[in-house]
Design a protein around this motif. Sequence first.
Motif, PDB file in Angstrom:
ATOM      1  N   LEU A 189       0.861  -1.188   0.000  1.00 32.57           N
ATOM      2  CA  LEU A 189       0.000   0.000   0.000  1.00 32.57           C
ATOM      3  C   LEU A 189       0.893   1.233   0.000  1.00 32.57           C
ATOM      4  O   LEU A 189       1.678   1.442   0.923  1.00 32.57           O
ATOM      5  N   ILE A 190       0.771   2.042  -1.050  1.00 32.63           N
ATOM      6  CA  ILE A 190       1.597   3.233  -1.244  1.00 32.63           C
ATOM      7  C   ILE A 190       0.784   4.458  -0.850  1.00 32.63           C
ATOM      8  O   ILE A 190      -0.296   4.696  -1.401  1.00 32.63           O
ATOM      9  N   LEU A 191       1.305   5.251   0.096  1.00 29.87           N
ATOM     10  CA  LEU A 191       0.605   6.457   0.560  1.00 29.87           C
ATOM     11  C   LEU A 191       1.379   7.714   0.166  1.00 29.87           C
ATOM     12  O   LEU A 191       2.614   7.759   0.256  1.00 29.87           O
ATOM     13  N   ALA A 192       0.636   8.739  -0.260  1.00 37.35           N
ATOM     14  CA  ALA A 192       1.184  10.085  -0.484  1.00 37.35           C
ATOM     15  C   ALA A 192       2.325  10.095  -1.492  1.00 37.35           C
ATOM     16  O   ALA A 192       3.214  10.935  -1.426  1.00 37.35           O
ATOM     17  N   PHE A 193       2.291   9.159  -2.429  1.00 37.65           N
ATOM     18  CA  PHE A 193       3.253   9.132  -3.535  1.00 37.65           C
ATOM     19  C   PHE A 193       2.597   8.370  -4.664  1.00 37.65           C
ATOM     20  O   PHE A 193       2.036   7.288  -4.450  1.00 37.65           O
ATOM     21  N   PHE A 194       2.644   8.949  -5.867  1.00 34.55           N
ATOM     22  CA  PHE A 194       2.146   8.208  -7.019  1.00 34.55           C
ATOM     23  C   PHE A 194       3.348   7.795  -7.864  1.00 34.55           C
ATOM     24  O   PHE A 194       4.097   8.646  -8.350  1.00 34.55           O
ATOM     25  N   PRO A 195       3.552   6.487  -8.030  1.00 31.83           N
ATOM     26  CA  PRO A 195       4.768   6.011  -8.710  1.00 31.83           C
ATOM     27  C   PRO A 195       4.870   6.506 -10.145  1.00 31.83           C
ATOM     28  O   PRO A 195       3.858   6.674 -10.846  1.00 31.83           O
ATOM     29  N   ASP A 196       6.111   6.713 -10.578  1.00 27.15           N
ATOM     30  CA  ASP A 196       6.360   7.064 -11.968  1.00 27.15           C
ATOM     31  C   ASP A 196       5.841   5.950 -12.880  1.00 27.15           C
ATOM     32  O   ASP A 196       5.713   4.792 -12.476  1.00 27.15           O
ATOM     33  N   ARG A 197       5.598   6.297 -14.103  1.00 27.03           N
ATOM     34  CA  ARG A 197       5.009   5.322 -15.029  1.00 27.03           C
ATOM     35  C   ARG A 197       5.904   4.098 -15.227  1.00 27.03           C
ATOM     36  O   ARG A 197       5.402   2.982 -15.369  1.00 27.03           O
ATOM     37  N   TYR A 198       7.222   4.288 -15.244  1.00 18.86           N
ATOM     38  CA  TYR A 198       8.104   3.131 -15.436  1.00 18.86           C
ATOM     39  C   TYR A 198       8.012   2.167 -14.259  1.00 18.86           C
ATOM     40  O   TYR A 198       8.198   0.953 -14.428  1.00 18.86           O
ATOM     41  N   LEU A 199       7.699   2.703 -13.076  1.00 24.75           N
ATOM     42  CA  LEU A 199       7.504   1.838 -11.912  1.00 24.75           C
ATOM     43  C   LEU A 199       6.178   1.087 -12.017  1.00 24.75           C
ATOM     44  O   LEU A 199       6.103  -0.104 -11.675  1.00 24.75           O
ATOM     45  N   LEU A 200       5.145   1.750 -12.506  1.00 18.64           N
ATOM     46  CA  LEU A 200       3.852   1.098 -12.662  1.00 18.64           C
ATOM     47  C   LEU A 200       3.902  -0.012 -13.702  1.00 18.64           C
ATOM     48  O   LEU A 200       3.185  -1.017 -13.585  1.00 18.64           O
ATOM     49  N   SER A 201       4.736   0.149 -14.712  1.00 17.01           N
ATOM     50  CA  SER A 201       4.812  -0.856 -15.781  1.00 17.01           C
ATOM     51  C   SER A 201       5.664  -2.057 -15.393  1.00 17.01           C
ATOM     52  O   SER A 201       5.706  -3.047 -16.128  1.00 17.01           O
ATOM     53  N   ASN A 202       6.334  -1.983 -14.245  1.00 13.56           N
ATOM     54  CA  ASN A 202       7.267  -3.046 -13.851  1.00 13.56           C
ATOM     55  C   ASN A 202       6.870  -3.702 -12.529  1.00 13.56           C
ATOM     56  O   ASN A 202       7.702  -4.284 -11.843  1.00 13.56           O
ATOM     57  N   LEU A 203       5.594  -3.594 -12.136  1.00  7.44           N
ATOM     58  CA  LEU A 203       5.163  -4.213 -10.891  1.00  7.44           C
ATOM     59  C   LEU A 203       5.251  -5.737 -11.002  1.00  7.44           C
ATOM     60  O   LEU A 203       4.921  -6.312 -12.040  1.00  7.44           O
TER      61      LEU A 203
END
Length: 654
Positions: A189-203
């Motif tokens: 659970l990630i709070l108060a930070f929205f990951p960069d797109r490259y992080l979202l594509s590599n989950l």
Amino acid sequence: MKQKTMLRLLAVALVLMLVSCIGASLIQTDMGRIQIMDVKIPMPQGETLRVLIHKPETASRENPAPCVITSHGYHATLETQDITSIELARRGFVVFNMDTYSAGDSSGTVEEYAYNRSYYGLGMLQLVEYVYQNIDYIDRDRIGITGHSTGGRNVSFTLDAYGRNEHGKVYADQPADGGDYSTKVRSALILAFFPDRYLLSNLPSGVNVGINFARYDEGAPVQVSKVDGYQWPDMTVSPEAKFFINQAVPGTFTMDTSISASPETGKDVVELSGFDNHEKVEIGRYYGDIADGSMRVVYNPPTSHQWQFFSAQNATITNQYFMDTLGAPNPIAAGSQLWFLKECFNALGLIGFFLFLLPFACLLMKTAFFSGIREEVPAAKPQPADSRGRLISIISLVLLAVIPGATVMPTFSGLAYGKIFTDGVANNSTPFFPQPGPNAIIVWALVNAAAAIAIFAAGYFLYGREHGDNPDRWGVRTTWTNVGKSALLAFLVTSVAYSFVLLADRFFIVDFRFWSFAIRAADGNILALVPHYLPFMLVFWLVTSFMVNASARTETKKEWQNTALCVAVNVAGLLGLIAIQFAVLFSTGVAMWNANRSWVNICLIIPFVPMMIAGTVIVRKSFKHTGTIYFGAFLMALVSTLIMVANANTILRL
């Protein structure tokens, strides 16, 4: 102060601190059902992590419990994650609450700070490995991670390490072991930070992931895209939120997605287009399947970045999320919470700490050694006798009220970080001044001290000198012996008062705080930095004491009214700055100051408001007992520096 009054106030202060310790300890241990362990764990590269372990009595080798590792944000320490730790532990989770590298009582890093954060999550990735391999009372198939702000970054970078291992990705600058970490968490659970797109594509697969990004997060403009016609961080239409869900549940939202690896960095370059704003992300909905780890959920509570770690609503979200994704051994309703009661007990200690200072000092002044620093209190300067004098006085007060708030942004971002502490790789720090937050504060303090003296000088030469004001009224004339004894007395009083903080930490594992204003126990490495920053804060408090007791102290029948005026003047500008920031934020959805560093400046200055309130009263009361400006200034310089360095990030390389 009469001796009977002194003793009564001392007794009240001591009782408040003791009640604070006992009450806060009972809440965080759930009346003895949770064991709190304060440990330092050696990490593979030579760093050390300080971790507060909350272990429910039900967790054992025979009955392993799910666990959650939590991380605080920047300019903070693990105590700011008390809410997560207390509430999840009450529900049967083992919680590992970490001081990140370069914060609290953890060590610095072998690599540069930002590099370590990007590849090791400032210790979170390595702590997961340690817990997985060494702790036998946790269920290794039910490990969760969470964090606020920089802590949310740490969660994201930990997941990215797992993604590189799973997907075989190699970043250009990654460390030798950058692809060696196989997935060991089940929920994040990630709070108060929205990951960069490259992080979202590599989950990684098999990990349920939630993002809790506040609707009024001040940092939104540098983290998510603005959709025309909608508030900036409106997650219902956010392209990044839709992409995040589509990655696990393809086709949920209409979107054209182009993903290619950058030849320079090896990270994914993600282009998003063709999204339909009529398709809305349902806030709080679980997309995908918890059972196979494909669940994605987005939260968008109506709060701000700084309030998100101090919010019952966000605690409810965190509680429910981990109960659903990991299973709670003791499933208490998510909204049933006790953390605020602990905060109230912590606040009693805060009050007791400040209440202790002057009565104890007055008691020591009755000894033969310190009695000499008590001198006759000089007469206050007369009230302005004509309209010219009143006008000059009003202009001076207005300037003194406005300038502290007006100079925060120019001195923090422009002067401190833009001209003096310019090493961005070291987060605007140097080996001698390793704390970015205090670095900005001391520059601001010196600028405001200079401005205050200039305002006083102008008023004195334009009017005061000819109308009864003179140096005999200022409380600056005394012997060097008395100045030295004032400094020694301030050191003794601060040391004894701070010993109660250390005892609270040693025997109860608590400190004295409320929200982001905290007096916490720091280890020797941090306390050693006090002499680095003390001279600058001493200048600030000497000038503050002078202005409160020489410039603003006028003949009046009611002393408290003059003291109240001084308090109002000293905090009005800061409160105005904060009010403008949040008024604009909550009315438009975008903070007045929203560039990456500038909105953080507001977070740094908020704790200085209660400091200035307490400090103004203390320097005035000290003046009434000593007749000079020195003791109160020395005392507040020591106290404020201790508080400042104990709560700051310390960017040191090992």
